[in-house]
Write a protein that holds these residues in place. Structure first.
Motif, PDB file in Angstrom:
ATOM      1  N   PHE A 120      11.106 -18.490  -2.331  1.00  0.00           N
ATOM      2  CA  PHE A 120       9.859 -17.986  -2.915  1.00  0.00           C
ATOM      3  C   PHE A 120       9.558 -16.599  -2.361  1.00  0.00           C
ATOM      4  CE2 PHE A 120       8.526 -20.490   0.809  1.00  0.00           C
ATOM      5  CZ  PHE A 120       7.665 -19.617   1.471  1.00  0.00           C
ATOM      6  N   VAL A 121       8.841 -15.829  -3.140  1.00  0.00           N
ATOM      7  CA  VAL A 121       8.380 -14.503  -2.730  1.00  0.00           C
ATOM      8  C   VAL A 121       7.102 -14.689  -1.915  1.00  0.00           C
ATOM      9  CG1 VAL A 121       7.577 -12.242  -3.547  1.00  0.00           C
ATOM     10  CG2 VAL A 121       9.378 -13.463  -4.806  1.00  0.00           C
ATOM     11  N   VAL A 122       6.945 -13.915  -0.842  1.00  0.00           N
ATOM     12  CA  VAL A 122       5.732 -14.032  -0.041  1.00  0.00           C
ATOM     13  C   VAL A 122       5.120 -12.655   0.174  1.00  0.00           C
ATOM     14  CG1 VAL A 122       7.074 -14.037   2.117  1.00  0.00           C
ATOM     15  CG2 VAL A 122       4.728 -14.872   2.123  1.00  0.00           C
ATOM     16  N   ALA A 123       3.817 -12.567  -0.064  1.00  0.00           N
ATOM     17  CA  ALA A 123       3.065 -11.321   0.102  1.00  0.00           C
ATOM     18  C   ALA A 123       2.101 -11.465   1.267  1.00  0.00           C
ATOM     19  CB  ALA A 123       2.303 -10.988  -1.178  1.00  0.00           C
ATOM     20  N   PHE A 124       1.989 -10.398   2.053  1.00  0.00           N
ATOM     21  CA  PHE A 124       1.093 -10.370   3.202  1.00  0.00           C
ATOM     22  C   PHE A 124       0.121  -9.202   3.031  1.00  0.00           C
ATOM     23  CE2 PHE A 124       5.238 -11.959   4.553  1.00  0.00           C
ATOM     24  CZ  PHE A 124       4.925 -13.139   5.223  1.00  0.00           C
ATOM     25  N   PRO A 125      -1.012  -9.410   2.377  1.00  0.00           N
ATOM     26  CA  PRO A 125      -1.974  -8.317   2.225  1.00  0.00           C
ATOM     27  C   PRO A 125      -2.693  -8.022   3.540  1.00  0.00           C
ATOM     28  CG  PRO A 125      -2.851 -10.343   1.296  1.00  0.00           C
ATOM     29  CD  PRO A 125      -1.446 -10.649   1.709  1.00  0.00           C
ATOM     30  N   ASN A 126      -3.173  -6.800   3.685  1.00  0.00           N
ATOM     31  CA  ASN A 126      -3.938  -6.414   4.877  1.00  0.00           C
ATOM     32  C   ASN A 126      -5.420  -6.444   4.542  1.00  0.00           C
ATOM     33  OD1 ASN A 126      -2.725  -4.992   7.579  1.00  0.00           O
ATOM     34  ND2 ASN A 126      -4.899  -4.512   7.306  1.00  0.00           N
ATOM     35  N   GLY A 127      -6.201  -7.084   5.401  1.00  0.00           N
ATOM     36  CA  GLY A 127      -7.643  -7.114   5.210  1.00  0.00           C
ATOM     37  C   GLY A 127      -8.260  -5.744   5.416  1.00  0.00           C
ATOM     38  N   TYR A 128      -9.579  -5.682   5.357  1.00  0.00           N
ATOM     39  CA  TYR A 128     -10.277  -4.405   5.527  1.00  0.00           C
ATOM     40  C   TYR A 128     -10.337  -4.024   7.002  1.00  0.00           C
ATOM     41  CZ  TYR A 128     -13.911  -0.964   6.037  1.00  0.00           C
ATOM     42  OH  TYR A 128     -14.596   0.173   6.393  1.00  0.00           O
TER      43      TYR A 128
END
Length: 337
Positions: A120-128
């Motif tokens: 599976f593809v995994v994304a790690f967004p950065n918070g504010y």
């Protein structure tokens, strides 16, 4: 006279653009609106960003603009990715005070390795974050947390835009988009379930309860909640524990029981749970017969504190529980969706 007016006008523009200028200052909200307006003008004049290029297997970092802010995310595409076959997408949200790099560190969370094993593809967004490098970031999960909450940052809009962009970069199975998160990231995953039920099929919060202000999901969303009985930050019975940070930056956390009961009701599940796992140090209860084939499941470890079961924790405090692996339990749960 006309030339003089032109000079005055140019000086006014300089004072509005070049900061600081004597007697003038732009607050952050006005600065954001100016940046947003400039972006709109570029789009209107045909300078909009082109469609993202296809992303090959590997680790990548991307930036997008939303709400007048530059937002960043990491993306891992497993080596087995085949552009002709859609893959599931997991959005993994870091805890409060963390960042995308920390959540993507396989030594602590193991999500990259899990992505490679399961495909599976995994994304790690950065918070504010107010810091240039994105450290000490938080998520606006409703009643929590930190600057993201206090500045009413549109994290839902950012993640919606990120997921759409990822869908242009890789072949994502739109029926298998999931979210997980640690602590403040777990809280944020509940907000995504409330406001992005059209996108997310299931969520698996770890050590973070539902502290949303409003919740009217457009369709049932399956929920796996993982929590340690001895969590000293987000207390199992509700409230902020003695190990939590500055009380002004967090909230009086909703209890695990109230969180689970809320989603049992929202998903129209049978109120009686079935014990589906009971072994040394952990048990799991499952609520079934929910609308739309959804499920609600609660897994409780006896120890581990405020941590990711099966992971590693570099900071002081209780070591993560070894009774279960959060990654294994959640992917088995997601795979049933």
């Amino acid at each position: 006279m006309r030339a003089c007016k032109r000079v005055v006008g140019m000086l006014a523009i300089c004072c509005a653009v070049l900061l600081p200028c004597t007697g003038f200052a732009l607050d952050d909200s006005l600065r954001d609106r100016v940046k947003e307006r400039m972006a709109e003008r570029r789009t209107a004049s045909g300078q909009a960003e082109s469609v993202p290029a296809a992303t090959p297997p590997g680790d990548h970092v991307y930036t997008l603009r939303h709400g007048g802010l530059e937002r960043r995310y990491r993306l891992h595409v497993p080596t087995g990715y085949d552009a002709a076959r859609p893959m599931p997408l997991l959005v993994a949200l870091h805890g409060g005070g963390g960042n995308m790099d920390y959540q993507a560190n396989d030594k602590f969370y193991g999500l990259i390795s899990k992505s490679e094993r399961e495909g599976f593809v995994v994304a790690f967004p950065n918070g504010y974050s107010r810091l240039r490098g994105g450290r000490l970031a938080t998520w606006n999960a409703g009643r929590c947390c930190g600057d993201a909450r206090d500045r009413n940052i549109d994290d839902v809009g950012f993640i919606r835009k990120m997921v759409a962009e990822i869908g242009q970069r890789v072949n994502v199975d739109s029926a298998r988009i999931y979210a997980t998160g640690m602590s403040n990231g777990g809280l944020m995953s509940y907000r995504l379930a409330c406001e992005m039920a059209d996108v997310f099929t299931a969520i698996a919060p770890v050590a973070g309860t539902d502290n949303t202000l409003t919740c009217s999901p457009a369709r049932p969303v399956s929920v796996l909640h993982i929590h340690a009985r001895d969590d000293g930050h987000v207390l199992f019975e509700g409230g902020a524990g003695p190990a939590a940070v500055d009380g002004a930056k967090i909230t009086d956390f909703t209890s695990v029981a109230d969180t689970v009961a809320k989603w049992v009701q929202l998903n129209g599940c049978r109120r009686e749970a079935q014990r589906t796992l009971e072994t040394a140090g952990v048990y799991c209860d499952t609520y079934s017969q929910c609308r739309g084939g959804a499920q609600v499941q609660l897994c409780v470890t006896e120890d581990g504190g405020h941590s990711w079961p099966g992971g590693n924790k570099p900071r002081i405090g209780a070591k993560p529980s070894r009774a279960i692996s959060a990654n294994d339990v959640m992917w088995e749960f997601f795979s049933r969706r």
